[in-house]
Design an enzyme around this catalytic site. Structure first.
Site, PDB file in Angstrom:
ATOM      1  N   LYS B  78     -13.730  41.389 -13.854  1.00 14.97           N
ATOM      2  CA  LYS B  78     -14.628  40.240 -13.677  1.00 14.97           C
ATOM      3  C   LYS B  78     -13.971  39.023 -14.304  1.00 14.97           C
ATOM      4  O   LYS B  78     -13.395  39.123 -15.397  1.00 14.97           O
ATOM      5  CB  LYS B  78     -15.973  40.554 -14.350  1.00 14.97           C
ATOM      6  CG  LYS B  78     -17.046  39.497 -14.166  1.00 14.97           C
ATOM      7  CD  LYS B  78     -18.381  39.988 -14.755  1.00 14.97           C
ATOM      8  CE  LYS B  78     -19.511  38.996 -14.563  1.00 14.97           C
ATOM      9  NZ  LYS B  78     -20.801  39.496 -15.063  1.00 14.97           N
ATOM     10  N   SER B 157     -24.471  39.547 -11.889  1.00 17.13           N
ATOM     11  CA  SER B 157     -23.419  38.555 -11.765  1.00 17.13           C
ATOM     12  C   SER B 157     -22.018  39.139 -11.590  1.00 17.13           C
ATOM     13  O   SER B 157     -21.090  38.407 -11.275  1.00 17.13           O
ATOM     14  CB  SER B 157     -23.424  37.642 -12.992  1.00 17.13           C
ATOM     15  OG  SER B 157     -23.058  38.369 -14.161  1.00 17.13           O
ATOM     16  N   SER B 181     -26.508  42.751 -14.704  1.00 19.48           N
ATOM     17  CA  SER B 181     -25.315  42.275 -14.007  1.00 19.48           C
ATOM     18  C   SER B 181     -24.294  43.350 -13.646  1.00 19.48           C
ATOM     19  O   SER B 181     -23.371  43.082 -12.874  1.00 19.48           O
ATOM     20  CB  SER B 181     -24.627  41.183 -14.824  1.00 19.48           C
ATOM     21  OG  SER B 181     -25.379  40.001 -14.764  1.00 19.48           O
TER      22      SER B 181
END
Lengths: 67, 462
Positions: B78, B157, B181
């Site tokens: 990420k 996310s 997330s």
């Protein structure tokens, strides 16, 4: 005037005072609308009784090098 | 091409000479180039570092030096994990699109030490959703799609982490969770995702959204892979004082488990979600006891939300004060931080004082059980071009999310079926703190009895 209404007005005025110059009318209206759920959330945690001895769930440890 | 293989399968293929780390890295890079823009799941392909790490892995393995199951396996991170060497770390935000760090996050370092190969920095919701986004289009790389339907959102996310694993672009990825997330993209992309116990994995070098809520964890093809990756990234780190003292090793348990399900947990959930959860429960009842429980009345969501609001406002104080929010992608993210910055210190501290009570309640309710089960999300993936509905019936009582994240409990999500539209649903197993081996064991046994995790979207098969 209720406390939450007073608080909402206070918060909104504070946003306008601090950041009003960078926000347009639409954004300010959206912020104003977002204050009700925020205050409702805060009221929920204020309603739970706590004792003076109920500490925050985080522990401060004094720093000492190499210890 | 070795697509949709588990880490164990890939590791075995490397050992047998069927493939090699450089070949795996090149395959991933090719797929990142071909499918990354289709899904909007990639920020930066780290080709130079990848080929260097892959070559090194190959040389070591030929010389008989085996670092373990991740040796030579490609992965994506990420884009909130700091990476050195001139690789940008954008946090998904347009004003930070050129941000660079001169060090690697501890997780990046540990995965390098395990011999794995970083092939990409993956897309994410801007600032991990810290500005209160209300639509999938909240990243400077565009809205990220689930590989099961380009018209539907990957979740967030950790959007790119879920999407890239679901599309077979990388065998595993690292995501972060403050509240949902990791589990949300796992649900929407039909992959396994593990949110570890708070402090199990060092957060050093990862963007902070909420210091006492943020966790880093893997998204993989299956629960077993999550255990392998967690073992590589878990453990104490002097650079992150919140990390647990003990080193963690993956030793999944297989036995008769005792599970709990919260009363009325299916209330307001989409029909496909509810039906698939009921079917999953029937499978679980073959090797587990399932009992209904209730959590006592307590403002779980308000406590966790107040902590998140207070910490996010502080974490992005400079960003907010500099007016950088005006350059964010989602219009609502351009003003979302201003109201939150007004949370009083006494209210934030009150939430922290209530947190201990919440943790004790969770432990009291869960102590007789190995895990609490629930649908991972109340709904399948949201349409990619529509704002989230103001009223989401399943979101009103998100006890699993509020308690799980507020109390720092681990949870793993695995696929539980599909909707009529062909979108995946997930089931989560939330354990007591530090019980990752138990919840991975339960999820692994579930996956041994189901085949949802070995179904893959047609468009991304070789």
């Amino acid at each position: 005037m209720s406390n939450s209404k007073n608080e909402k007005e206070y918060m909104y005025e504070r946003v306008k005072t601090l950041y009003g110059d960078r926000l347009d009318e639409e954004q300010l209206a959206a912020i104003e609308a977002s204050l009700d759920p925020m205050i409702s959330l805060l009221e929920k945690i204020r309603d739970v009784p706590l004792e003076n001895s109920d500490e925050p769930y985080s522990v401060f440890k004094p720093y000492r090098k190499n210890r | 091409m070795m697509i949709y293989k588990t880490i164990r399968e890939l590791s075995q293929a490397i050992q047998s000479g069927e493939t090699a780390p450089t070949e795996l890295a090149q395959n991933s890079i090719e797929r990142l180039r071909e499918y990354g823009p289709v899904l909007n799941c990639v920020v930066t392909i780290t080709e130079e570092r990848a080929l260097k790490q892959a070559k090194q892995a190959e040389t070591e393995l030929k010389a008989g030096k085996n670092r373990g199951p991740l040796h030579g396996i490609p992965w994506g991170g990420k884009d909130l994990l700091a990476t050195s060497g001139g690789i940008p770390t954008t946090w998904g935000a347009y004003p930070l699109r050129e941000q660079q760090f001169n060090y690697d996050a501890t997780v990046v370092k540990k995965l390098g030490e395990a011999g794995s190969v970083l092939v990409a920095k993956l897309a994410m919701i801007e600032l991990a959703g810290g500005m209160g986004y209300k639509q999938p289009n909240a990243s400077f790389t565009g809205p990220c799609a689930t590989p099961w339907s380009l018209k539907h959102w990957s979740g967030g996310s950790s959007s790119g982490s879920g999407s890239a694993v679901g599309a077979g672009i990388v065998p595993f990825a690292i995501g972060s969770e403050t509240w949902g997330s990791i589990l949300s993209p796992s649900n929407n992309c039909g992959v396994a995702g593990l949110r570890p116990t708070y402090g199990r994995v060092s957060r050093h070098g990862a963007m902070a959204l909420s210091w006492t809520l943020d966790k880093l964890g893997p998204l993989c093809q299956c629960a077993d892979d999550c255990g392998l990756v967690l073992e590589a990234i878990a453990g104490p780190d002097p650079a992150d004082p919140s990390t647990a003292d003990e080193k963690w090793s993956y030793q999944f348990e297989e036995r008769d488990f005792k599970l709990a399900v919260i009363k009325d947990i299916l209330e307001g959930k989409q029909e496909a979600v509810a039906e698939n959860f009921k079917e999953a429960t029937k499978v679980l009842e073959k090797y587990c006891t399932v009992e209904v429980i209730e959590f006592p009345d307590f403002p779980y969501q308000a406590v966790t939300r107040a902590i998140l609001s207070g910490e996010a406002a502080a974490a992005f104080d400079d960003f907010t004060e500099k007016g950088l929010a005006a350059e964010l992608t989602a219009p609502e993210d351009r003003y979302g931080s201003y109201a939150r910055s007004l949370v009083l210190a006494k209210d934030y501290l009150r939430a922290l004082r209530l947190r201990e009570k919440m943790c004790r309640i969770a432990e009291d309710v869960m102590e007789d059980y190995d895990a609490v089960i629930a649908p991972t999300s109340g709904a399948t993936a949201h349409p990619i071009d529509e704002p989230f509905p103001t009223q989401r019936p399943w979101a009103h009582r998100d006890i699993m999310g509020a308690v799980g994240n507020g109390a720092g409990l681990p949870s793993i999500s695995v696929p539980s079926g599909f909707s009529d539209e062909g979108l995946p649903t997930g089931i989560q197993f939330m354990g007591r703190s530090y019980d990752e081996n138990i919840i991975i064991g339960i999820a692994k046994m579930y996956q041994e009895r189901t085949s949802w995790h070995i179904r893959h979207p047609v468009m991304f098969q070789a």
